[in-house]
Design a protein around this motif. Structure first.
Motif, PDB file in Angstrom:
ATOM      1  N   SER A  24       0.849  -1.189   0.000  1.00 29.96           N
ATOM      2  CA  SER A  24       0.000   0.000   0.000  1.00 29.96           C
ATOM      3  C   SER A  24       0.889   1.245   0.000  1.00 29.96           C
ATOM      4  O   SER A  24       1.870   1.329   0.726  1.00 29.96           O
ATOM      5  N   VAL A  25       0.537   2.200  -0.826  1.00 36.96           N
ATOM      6  CA  VAL A  25       1.361   3.390  -1.022  1.00 36.96           C
ATOM      7  C   VAL A  25       0.916   4.472  -0.047  1.00 36.96           C
ATOM      8  O   VAL A  25      -0.276   4.773   0.078  1.00 36.96           O
ATOM      9  N   ASP A  26       1.868   5.058   0.635  1.00 43.57           N
ATOM     10  CA  ASP A  26       1.619   6.181   1.523  1.00 43.57           C
ATOM     11  C   ASP A  26       1.625   7.456   0.681  1.00 43.57           C
ATOM     12  O   ASP A  26       2.685   7.960   0.305  1.00 43.57           O
ATOM     13  N   LYS A  27       0.446   7.975   0.376  1.00 43.60           N
ATOM     14  CA  LYS A  27       0.340   9.124  -0.530  1.00 43.60           C
ATOM     15  C   LYS A  27       0.899  10.400   0.084  1.00 43.60           C
ATOM     16  O   LYS A  27       1.302  11.312  -0.632  1.00 43.60           O
ATOM     17  N   THR A  28       0.957  10.484   1.402  1.00 44.04           N
ATOM     18  CA  THR A  28       1.516  11.679   2.031  1.00 44.04           C
ATOM     19  C   THR A  28       3.035  11.736   1.879  1.00 44.04           C
ATOM     20  O   THR A  28       3.620  12.813   1.984  1.00 44.04           O
ATOM     21  N   PHE A  30       4.703  11.330  -0.860  1.00 47.90           N
ATOM     22  CA  PHE A  30       5.057  12.020  -2.093  1.00 47.90           C
ATOM     23  C   PHE A  30       5.050  13.542  -1.942  1.00 47.90           C
ATOM     24  O   PHE A  30       5.691  14.240  -2.709  1.00 47.90           O
ATOM     25  N   SER A  31       4.314  14.056  -0.961  1.00 48.94           N
ATOM     26  CA  SER A  31       4.311  15.504  -0.735  1.00 48.94           C
ATOM     27  C   SER A  31       5.254  15.917   0.392  1.00 48.94           C
ATOM     28  O   SER A  31       5.386  17.108   0.670  1.00 48.94           O
ATOM     29  N   ALA A  78       8.018   4.847  -0.195  1.00 49.78           N
ATOM     30  CA  ALA A  78       6.599   5.147  -0.414  1.00 49.78           C
ATOM     31  C   ALA A  78       5.689   4.035   0.091  1.00 49.78           C
ATOM     32  O   ALA A  78       4.581   4.292   0.541  1.00 49.78           O
ATOM     33  N   THR A  79       6.147   2.804   0.046  1.00 45.25           N
ATOM     34  CA  THR A  79       5.331   1.683   0.509  1.00 45.25           C
ATOM     35  C   THR A  79       5.648   1.273   1.944  1.00 45.25           C
ATOM     36  O   THR A  79       5.028   0.342   2.442  1.00 45.25           O
TER      37      THR A  79
END
Length: 156
Positions: A24-28, A30-31, A78-79
């Motif tokens: 599962s990708v941690d979308k936070t 990337f920012s 990211a994961t």
């Protein structure tokens, strides 16, 4: 004890969700600052790879290798998959990745600019920008991850 009957009794969504939970990708991420730095390094490395492919193909292997290494680190961070390898010192590995990339791109950029081709000069310019991004990343890794650990070790 664990047979195919036990797997059949579970609903299929539970088994599939458990397998996909690992990646599962941690979308936070990337920012975050680290995510933005890795994305910038990845984009600049890809641009340099394209420039080297268009002009001097002898140097494109270094850019491709660094692209793949940076992509791997981006995937692991990211994961959150890097947490499974707790025996590895990830800040140290990331710091060494940045230092090696600085050395490689300094040498390759200055070697490529001697050909005086347009794409090689563009690769030189992007290479110097990339070296500064890697240097900033190494600086941030050292002061946020490695220096506090060294200070804790000397206080005891």
């Amino acid at each position: 004890m664990f047979s195919a009957w036990n797997r059949r009794d579970r609903p299929p969504e539970e088994g599939a969700a458990a397998e996909l939970q690992v990646f599962s990708v941690d979308k936070t991420f990337f920012s975050s600052l680290k995510g933005i730095l890795l994305e910038t390094e990845l984009a600049l490395t890809f641009i340099i790879f394209i420039c080297f492919t268009a002009s001097i193909s002898a140097y494109m292997a270094a850019a491709l290798l660094e692209f793949l290494i940076t992509l791997t680190f981006l995937f692991f961070y990211a994961t959150q998959y890097y947490q499974r390898f707790d025996q590895l010192n990830w800040p140290c590995l990331d710091f060494l990745r940045c230092l090696s990339a600085i050395i490689i791109f300094l040498v390759v950029s200055f070697a490529a600019v001697t050909s005086r081709e347009g794409a090689a000069i563009a690769a030189f310019v992007f290479g110097i920008i990339l070296v500064s991004v890697f240097a900033y990343d190494a600086f941030k890794i050292y002061w946020t991850e490695m220096a506090p650990r060294a200070a804790q070790g000397t206080q005891q």
